[in-house]
Write an enzyme that holds these catalytic residues in place. Structure first.
Site, PDB file in Angstrom:
ATOM      1  N   ASN A  52      80.273  26.341  39.568  1.00 26.52           N
ATOM      2  CA  ASN A  52      80.258  25.116  38.771  1.00 26.52           C
ATOM      3  C   ASN A  52      81.499  24.274  39.018  1.00 26.52           C
ATOM      4  O   ASN A  52      81.416  23.045  39.138  1.00 26.52           O
ATOM      5  CB  ASN A  52      80.158  25.432  37.274  1.00 26.52           C
ATOM      6  CG  ASN A  52      78.751  25.757  36.828  1.00 26.52           C
ATOM      7  OD1 ASN A  52      77.785  25.563  37.559  1.00 26.52           O
ATOM      8  ND2 ASN A  52      78.639  26.246  35.612  1.00 26.52           N
ATOM      9  N   ARG A  72      69.419  21.640  41.271  1.00 28.41           N
ATOM     10  CA  ARG A  72      70.024  22.784  40.579  1.00 28.41           C
ATOM     11  C   ARG A  72      69.158  23.173  39.388  1.00 28.41           C
ATOM     12  O   ARG A  72      68.532  22.326  38.754  1.00 28.41           O
ATOM     13  CB  ARG A  72      71.432  22.432  40.086  1.00 28.41           C
ATOM     14  CG  ARG A  72      72.388  22.071  41.205  1.00 28.41           C
ATOM     15  CD  ARG A  72      72.903  23.310  41.873  1.00 28.41           C
ATOM     16  NE  ARG A  72      73.606  22.942  43.098  1.00 28.41           N
ATOM     17  CZ  ARG A  72      73.946  23.812  44.011  1.00 28.41           C
ATOM     18  NH1 ARG A  72      73.662  25.081  43.859  1.00 28.41           N
ATOM     19  NH2 ARG A  72      74.558  23.433  45.092  1.00 28.41           N
ATOM     20  N   GLU A 108      79.086  32.040  38.738  1.00 29.31           N
ATOM     21  CA  GLU A 108      78.564  30.815  38.127  1.00 29.31           C
ATOM     22  C   GLU A 108      79.692  29.870  37.734  1.00 29.31           C
ATOM     23  O   GLU A 108      79.617  28.661  37.994  1.00 29.31           O
ATOM     24  CB  GLU A 108      77.694  31.147  36.915  1.00 29.31           C
ATOM     25  CG  GLU A 108      76.414  31.871  37.256  1.00 29.31           C
ATOM     26  CD  GLU A 108      75.452  31.059  38.102  1.00 29.31           C
ATOM     27  OE1 GLU A 108      75.512  29.816  38.087  1.00 29.31           O
ATOM     28  OE2 GLU A 108      74.614  31.668  38.793  1.00 29.31           O
TER      29      GLU A 108
END
Length: 145
Positions: free
Chosen positions: A53, A106, A49
């Protein structure tokens, strides 16, 4: 701060294939400690993650940029830092809210997953300078009584 027993610093291109590289690296380091399979999986998800990101939001999918990942190993904890030098986050508190995303396609759950899988998370960001996500995983488990 105490000196780490081991540390790894890696820089890699901001391309999707390198998310799996980051996952394998953190799993390899984590496997050296007394972590359960579930905890290793959580480490991998948290790192995925943070790295995703950086690539998607920090660099806006620019493959010519580099993401840095640092892993510091101590007796009682792992500290993992993922850094990009991209656009930064205008409002970190807002970005930490569940379902918040700057992109419509998202889900906005990256920071939520990181917070739930790690013992501590800190996000530092400056506009047009980048973002560092610091994650801490405690290695000492509470004794059952």
């Amino acid at each position: 701060m105490e000196k780490p027993k081991n540390s790894v610093l890696i820089q890699f291109k901001s391309i999707p294939e390198n998310v799996s590289l980051a996952r394998v690296l953190v799993a390899s380091i984590g496997a050296q400690f007394d972590l359960t399979i579930s905890e290793l999986d959580e480490l991998k998800v948290a790192v995925s993650e943070a790295v995703s990101n950086a690539m998607i939001h920090g660099y806006l999918n620019d493959p010519d940029k580099n993401v840095e990942m640092e892993i510091l190993c101590f007796d009682e904890k792992l500290i993992i830092r993922v850094t990009d030098y991209g656009v930064g986050i205008a409002d970190v508190q807002l970005a930490l809210q569940p379902s918040y995303s700057t992109e419509d396609d998202r889900m906005g759950l990256g920071f939520v997953f990181i917070q739930s899988f790690m013992d501590k998370m800190d996000v530092k960001s400056k506009l047009n300078q980048g973002t560092t996500v610091t994650m801490v995983k405690n290695l000492v488990h509470q004794q059952e009584s």
